[in-house]
Motif scaffolding. Sequence first.
Motif, PDB file in Angstrom:
ATOM      1  N   LEU A 103       9.397 -25.196  34.739  1.00 14.80           N
ATOM      2  CA  LEU A 103      10.858 -25.195  34.867  1.00 14.80           C
ATOM      3  C   LEU A 103      11.393 -26.177  33.837  1.00 14.80           C
ATOM      4  N   MET A 104      12.221 -25.693  32.918  1.00 15.45           N
ATOM      5  CA  MET A 104      12.585 -26.508  31.763  1.00 15.45           C
ATOM      6  C   MET A 104      14.086 -26.500  31.512  1.00 15.45           C
ATOM      7  N   ALA A 105      14.615 -27.689  31.183  1.00 15.10           N
ATOM      8  CA  ALA A 105      15.981 -27.820  30.683  1.00 15.10           C
ATOM      9  C   ALA A 105      15.876 -28.063  29.183  1.00 15.10           C
ATOM     10  N   PRO A 106      16.033 -27.017  28.372  1.00 15.55           N
ATOM     11  CA  PRO A 106      15.820 -27.171  26.925  1.00 15.55           C
ATOM     12  C   PRO A 106      17.031 -27.761  26.219  1.00 15.55           C
ATOM     13  N   ILE A 107      16.805 -28.790  25.425  1.00 15.42           N
ATOM     14  CA  ILE A 107      17.871 -29.393  24.625  1.00 15.42           C
ATOM     15  C   ILE A 107      17.631 -29.123  23.142  1.00 15.42           C
ATOM     16  N   PHE A 108      16.406 -29.334  22.703  1.00 17.56           N
ATOM     17  CA  PHE A 108      16.068 -29.155  21.291  1.00 17.56           C
ATOM     18  C   PHE A 108      15.633 -27.703  21.066  1.00 17.56           C
ATOM     19  N   GLU A 109      16.436 -26.962  20.334  1.00 17.92           N
ATOM     20  CA  GLU A 109      16.240 -25.518  20.231  1.00 17.92           C
ATOM     21  C   GLU A 109      14.908 -25.156  19.587  1.00 17.92           C
ATOM     22  N   ASN A 110      14.629 -25.662  18.395  1.00 18.08           N
ATOM     23  CA  ASN A 110      13.393 -25.281  17.696  1.00 18.08           C
ATOM     24  C   ASN A 110      12.159 -25.693  18.481  1.00 18.08           C
ATOM     25  N   GLU A 111      12.172 -26.925  18.984  1.00 22.80           N
ATOM     26  CA  GLU A 111      11.034 -27.407  19.751  1.00 22.80           C
ATOM     27  C   GLU A 111      10.865 -26.624  21.050  1.00 22.80           C
ATOM     28  N   VAL A 118      10.938 -20.838  33.500  1.00 20.24           N
ATOM     29  CA  VAL A 118      12.300 -20.665  33.999  1.00 20.24           C
ATOM     30  C   VAL A 118      13.159 -21.729  33.333  1.00 20.24           C
ATOM     31  N   LEU A 119      14.293 -21.313  32.773  1.00 19.95           N
ATOM     32  CA  LEU A 119      15.216 -22.233  32.110  1.00 19.95           C
ATOM     33  C   LEU A 119      16.408 -22.508  33.014  1.00 19.95           C
ATOM     34  N   PHE A 120      16.898 -23.748  32.981  1.00 28.17           N
ATOM     35  CA  PHE A 120      18.145 -24.030  33.675  1.00 28.17           C
ATOM     36  C   PHE A 120      19.000 -24.955  32.818  1.00 28.17           C
ATOM     37  N   ASN A 121      20.295 -24.915  33.096  1.00 33.76           N
ATOM     38  CA  ASN A 121      21.315 -25.698  32.389  1.00 33.76           C
ATOM     39  C   ASN A 121      21.630 -25.134  31.000  1.00 33.76           C
ATOM     40  N   ASN A 122      20.629 -25.005  30.135  1.00 34.00           N
ATOM     41  CA  ASN A 122      20.855 -24.491  28.776  1.00 34.00           C
ATOM     42  C   ASN A 122      20.090 -23.193  28.590  1.00 34.00           C
ATOM     43  N   HIS A 123      20.787 -22.179  28.125  1.00 33.19           N
ATOM     44  CA  HIS A 123      20.150 -20.884  27.885  1.00 33.19           C
ATOM     45  C   HIS A 123      19.763 -20.756  26.423  1.00 33.19           C
ATOM     46  N   LEU A 182      10.300 -29.998  33.411  1.00 31.53           N
ATOM     47  CA  LEU A 182      10.503 -30.731  32.158  1.00 31.53           C
ATOM     48  C   LEU A 182      11.987 -31.030  32.036  1.00 31.53           C
ATOM     49  N   LEU A 183      12.337 -32.324  32.174  1.00 27.86           N
ATOM     50  CA  LEU A 183      13.730 -32.713  32.375  1.00 27.86           C
ATOM     51  C   LEU A 183      14.082 -33.924  31.519  1.00 27.86           C
ATOM     52  N   PRO A 184      15.289 -33.967  30.926  1.00 29.28           N
ATOM     53  CA  PRO A 184      15.729 -35.189  30.246  1.00 29.28           C
ATOM     54  C   PRO A 184      15.728 -36.373  31.206  1.00 29.28           C
TER      55      PRO A 184
END
Length: 346
Positions: free
Chosen positions: A129-137, A153-158, A69-71
């Motif tokens: 595998l996710m790069a999370p941008i929106f915290e609540n979502e 698994v998270l990458f880029n943003n913890h 899941l990627l921007p």
Amino acid sequence: MIKEKYTIKDIAQMAGVSKGTVDRVLHKRGKVSKDAFEKVDKVLKEIDYRPNPIARNLKKNKTYSIHVLLPDPEKDPYWIPAYEGVVEAADQFTPFGILISKYFYDPTDRTSFMDQSREAILSQPDVLLMAPIFENESQVVLGQCCGAKIPVVLFNNHMNTFKEQIFIGQDLKQSGRVAASLMEKIIEKNDGIAIIHINKEPHMQSKENGFIEFFTEKQGSNHVIVSKTFNSADRTGFNKEVSQFIKSNPDISAFFVTNSKAYMLVEAFESLGKKDGKIIGYDLLKPNIKYLKQGAIKFLIHQKPKRQAFLSVNYLAEHFLFGKPLPPRELLPIDIITTENAHYYI
């Protein structure tokens, strides 16, 4: 003559048993007499036999699905290297039964993120595998994965609220401290500093916290530090806001941009005829590199998005194929890019 590889037929001949017996011993299936087992086991120890997990995986026709899941890299060029990292890893591991599916979401649209996450979860992948941008979502998605027993698994943003999740990226707070250390070297004693968030995301706050912490701990530091958030959706409006901010804060001459959009601040300054700003930013986007070489940006901090994405897929593939444990947290080095070393990274 010592052989590097032994077949089941070789082992059977050496042990004086049938190939079927060797197969049953190796794969722990079916009945084998004690005498036959001891003969095979003795040979295996003598030749230091080690099974090939990839070959075994292919023989079973076992596949593993990794959903990424990627921007959308077409909407934000920062994510182009991350996409390339996923593709490079997919090329390497797809022949061995690792199936990688990519789900792109609009980094400015929360609904897009939720829609794509729903699609990614729907087919029950072995891991997300996710790069999370929106915290609540992102918290909602993590909760959904937990309920569906899908590892994440998270990458880029913890995300600090989900410490049990595996994370591959940089120590964002520490990168803020590195930026502050660099800033201290290029500013005068009484220069004011602005921390600039362009399209602020939750992880940028960690960088700000590290930056402020550095100067708070520094004895004798009397720099005024101001934090300001801008939205770049409307470029004309963005430039106007920057102009108003500069006029309201005439003592600020140094700027720490917490994401890959330092070039936008430079361009806004150019439209105002301002050329004396000391700017530190992130990431090797082409316009950032251009302004770094021109001296308008003093330093760039490289977040290695391609390396982050590649390692994430690589660790997961090796976990599935070889049973290697996944690192709970993999923090990559924080590289400082200058005009002198930029060409090594391009």
